[in-house]
Design an enzyme around this catalytic site. Structure first.
Site, PDB file in Angstrom:
ATOM      1  N   CYS A   1      18.842   8.560  22.107  1.00  0.00           N
ATOM      2  CA  CYS A   1      18.206   7.780  22.674  1.00  0.00           C
ATOM      3  C   CYS A   1      18.808   7.393  24.124  1.00  0.00           C
ATOM      4  O   CYS A   1      19.713   6.944  24.494  1.00  0.00           O
ATOM      5  CB  CYS A   1      18.083   6.333  22.066  1.00  0.00           C
ATOM      6  SG  CYS A   1      17.036   5.186  22.732  1.00  0.00           S
TER       7      CYS A   1
ATOM      8  N   LEU B   1      -9.645 -11.567   9.183  1.00  0.00           N
ATOM      9  CA  LEU B   1      -8.991 -10.654   9.640  1.00  0.00           C
ATOM     10  C   LEU B   1      -9.543 -10.079  10.866  1.00  0.00           C
ATOM     11  O   LEU B   1      -8.771  -9.412  11.698  1.00  0.00           O
ATOM     12  CB  LEU B   1      -9.207  -9.200   8.667  1.00  0.00           C
ATOM     13  CG  LEU B   1      -8.186  -9.119   7.699  1.00  0.00           C
ATOM     14  CD1 LEU B   1      -8.500  -7.681   7.097  1.00  0.00           C
ATOM     15  CD2 LEU B   1      -6.670  -8.939   8.249  1.00  0.00           C
ATOM     16  N   GLY B   2     -10.712 -10.375  11.358  1.00  0.00           N
ATOM     17  CA  GLY B   2     -11.258 -10.150  12.847  1.00  0.00           C
ATOM     18  C   GLY B   2     -11.735  -8.675  13.013  1.00  0.00           C
ATOM     19  O   GLY B   2     -11.756  -7.906  12.086  1.00  0.00           O
TER      20      GLY B   2
ATOM     21  N   TRP C   1       0.748  -1.394   0.021  1.00  0.00           N
ATOM     22  CA  TRP C   1      -0.054  -0.172  -0.004  1.00  0.00           C
ATOM     23  C   TRP C   1       0.845   1.234  -0.051  1.00  0.00           C
ATOM     24  O   TRP C   1       0.231   2.308   0.094  1.00  0.00           O
ATOM     25  CB  TRP C   1      -0.907   0.083   1.204  1.00  0.00           C
ATOM     26  CG  TRP C   1      -0.176  -0.224   2.374  1.00  0.00           C
ATOM     27  CD1 TRP C   1       0.479   0.478   3.138  1.00  0.00           C
ATOM     28  CD2 TRP C   1      -0.065  -1.628   3.007  1.00  0.00           C
ATOM     29  NE1 TRP C   1       0.953  -0.146   4.512  1.00  0.00           N
ATOM     30  CE2 TRP C   1       0.738  -1.416   4.291  1.00  0.00           C
ATOM     31  CE3 TRP C   1      -0.600  -2.918   2.726  1.00  0.00           C
ATOM     32  CZ2 TRP C   1       0.937  -2.442   5.044  1.00  0.00           C
ATOM     33  CZ3 TRP C   1      -0.152  -4.188   3.385  1.00  0.00           C
ATOM     34  CH2 TRP C   1       0.288  -3.807   4.511  1.00  0.00           C
ATOM     35  N   ARG C   2       2.094   1.040  -0.060  1.00  0.00           N
ATOM     36  CA  ARG C   2       3.074   2.299   0.195  1.00  0.00           C
ATOM     37  C   ARG C   2       3.444   2.813  -1.124  1.00  0.00           C
ATOM     38  O   ARG C   2       3.868   1.933  -2.017  1.00  0.00           O
ATOM     39  CB  ARG C   2       4.180   2.000   0.904  1.00  0.00           C
ATOM     40  CG  ARG C   2       5.140   2.964   1.402  1.00  0.00           C
ATOM     41  CD  ARG C   2       6.280   2.524   2.357  1.00  0.00           C
ATOM     42  NE  ARG C   2       5.936   2.289   3.851  1.00  0.00           N
ATOM     43  CZ  ARG C   2       6.648   2.135   4.762  1.00  0.00           C
ATOM     44  NH1 ARG C   2       7.977   1.717   4.456  1.00  0.00           N
ATOM     45  NH2 ARG C   2       6.469   2.176   6.121  1.00  0.00           N
TER      46      ARG C   2
ATOM     47  N   GLU D   1      -4.799   1.348   6.594  1.00  0.00           N
ATOM     48  CA  GLU D   1      -4.856   1.718   7.761  1.00  0.00           C
ATOM     49  C   GLU D   1      -5.976   1.114   8.708  1.00  0.00           C
ATOM     50  O   GLU D   1      -5.685   0.758   9.778  1.00  0.00           O
ATOM     51  CB  GLU D   1      -4.894   3.413   8.088  1.00  0.00           C
ATOM     52  CG  GLU D   1      -3.392   3.947   7.805  1.00  0.00           C
ATOM     53  CD  GLU D   1      -2.310   3.356   8.762  1.00  0.00           C
ATOM     54  OE1 GLU D   1      -2.721   3.035   9.936  1.00  0.00           O
ATOM     55  OE2 GLU D   1      -1.033   3.670   8.183  1.00  0.00           O
TER      56      GLU D   1
HETATM   57  S1  SF4 Z   1      16.609   0.637  18.782  1.00  0.00           S
HETATM   58 FE1  SF4 Z   1      15.142   1.795  19.864  1.00  0.00          FE
HETATM   59  S2  SF4 Z   1      16.079   1.635  22.134  1.00  0.00           S
HETATM   60 FE2  SF4 Z   1      17.831   1.047  20.617  1.00  0.00          FE
HETATM   61  S3  SF4 Z   1      18.868   2.910  20.261  1.00  0.00           S
HETATM   62 FE3  SF4 Z   1      17.428   2.683  18.540  1.00  0.00          FE
HETATM   63  S4  SF4 Z   1      15.506   3.778  19.446  1.00  0.00           S
HETATM   64 FE4  SF4 Z   1      16.748   3.534  21.259  1.00  0.00          FE
END
Ligand code: SF4
Length: 350
Positions: free
Chosen positions: A216, A89-90, A29-30, A46
């Site tokens: 992160c 598909l439920g 679908w992309r 979606e």
């Molecule tokens: S995989 Fe997820 S948890 Fe690991 S560094 Fe990337 S964003 Fe952070």
């Protein structure tokens, strides 16, 4: 990265989009790079993806777009055919809403999808997440899109200490930083989804390969797999009911389930009222004089687990008006939802 400083949205977006430009998943679908997204495809996918995996949705999406290639065709579809093609598909309310939404778009919007989140929210079966996803992916509108993958990525990026589901507002607050002033809104939402699906996975996230690891907090602390924190799941209740395998020669009695019941509008086998809290119709249904086969199936819905004991009998005529005979050899191709497919498989193979 510390939460005390403003989140560097721009640098984060650039790092993730650079990665996405090389690693985007190919999905039916992309739109491919350079192609304009098809709002019908975005909307249909979606809706199908709500509560369902990408792998399961693929063949359904292909089939639906072959049979009903655009919103006009789907608006004119035979509801029974749509339910049949949806079987398996439920969450069948989605299929009923699908037709209603297609009709709404053709009747109220001249067959053209609205582009703004607030207008999309007025469509049948379109909730806040789906409206944001369509606005961003189909129309590149700025919208904060938070699906399960993005929820997990955000909880890890900011090492959110509150458990789900009560952390949802906090996750949204932080996700707004991720999406801040984003220009490639659709690509960015999809890049976060792809990151969650392929690298920041629920178990064993591949942090060393992650294009945004420098942003992160969970990576910095080395405890990514702990997030998102979750409240312990409550045990779901178990319900019991009976399902009736009523045959005449090589034909099986099926019924179209009443619209206001669970699996409403779908083809099913006659059952007691397992979808009500109190299974009240045993008395009426026992009029089938069916005998206990000793077989049963178990099926898990989102809010309860169901054990259906299978009773069998031979009948001479159809017991009720909403019932019909279907040849037993066609039963697995007749659009039964998974619950009844399990019953049919069990009876055919035992
Ligand atoms: S995989 Fe997820 S948890 Fe690991 S560094 Fe990337 S964003 Fe952070």
């Amino acid at each position: 990265m510390s939460q005390r400083h403003a989140f560097p949205s721009k640098a984060f977006q650039n790092a993730l989009l650079r990665w996405y430009d090389h690693h985007a998943r190919t999905l039916p679908w992309r739109a491919v790079p350079g192609q304009t997204p098809n709002p019908y495809h975005v909307w249909l996918s979606e809706i199908m993806l709500q509560q369902t995996t990408v792998a399961a949705v693929g063949p359904y999406f292909q089939k639906f777009t072959q049979i009903w290639p655009n919103v006009h065709a789907l608006a004119k579809a035979n509801p029974e055919r749509v339910m049949k093609e949806w079987a398996g598909l439920g969450y069948y309310a989605r299929a009923r809403n699908l037709i209603a939404c297609a009709q709404q778009i053709t009747q109220e919007y001249g067959g053209v999808f609205p582009q703004e989140e607030l207008d999309l929210l007025k469509l049948r079966g379109v909730g806040p997440y789906t409206a944001a996803a369509i606005a961003a992916i189909a129309f590149n509108k700025q919208a904060v899109v938070i699906d399960g993958n993005i929820e997990r990525v955000t909880a890890r990026l900011f090492r959110i200490q509150k458990p789900l589901p009560s952390s949802k507002p906090l996750i949204r607050h932080h996700a707004m930083d991720l999406f801040k002033n984003i220009k490639r809104s659709g690509d960015f939402a999809q890049s976060l989804m792809d990151l969650g699906a392929t690298i920041c996975t629920p178990q064993n996230p591949k942090c060393s390969e992650c294009p945004v690891k420098n942003f992160c907090e969970a990576f910095e602390k080395g405890d990514a797999a702990l997030y998102p924190l979750k409240n312990k799941k409550k045990k779901i209740p178990v319900r019991e009911g009976k399902v009736f395998w009523l045959t005449k020669n090589k034909q099986l009695v099926c019924e179209v389930r009443e619209k206001d019941r669970m699996l409403g509008g779908m083809l099913g086998l006659p059952t007691t009222d397992w979808d009500l809290k109190h299974d009240a119709s045993d008395v009426n249904r026992d009029a089938f004089k069916a005998i206990d086969t000793g077989l049963s199936i178990t099926h898990t819905f989102s809010h309860f687990k169901l054990i259906l004991k299978i009773y069998a009998a031979q009948v001479k005529v159809l017991p009720k008006k909403n019932m019909k005979f279907i040849p037993i050899h066609d039963i697995l191709d007749s659009g039964l939802p998974s619950l009844f497919q399990k019953v049919a498989r069990k009876m055919i193979t035992s």
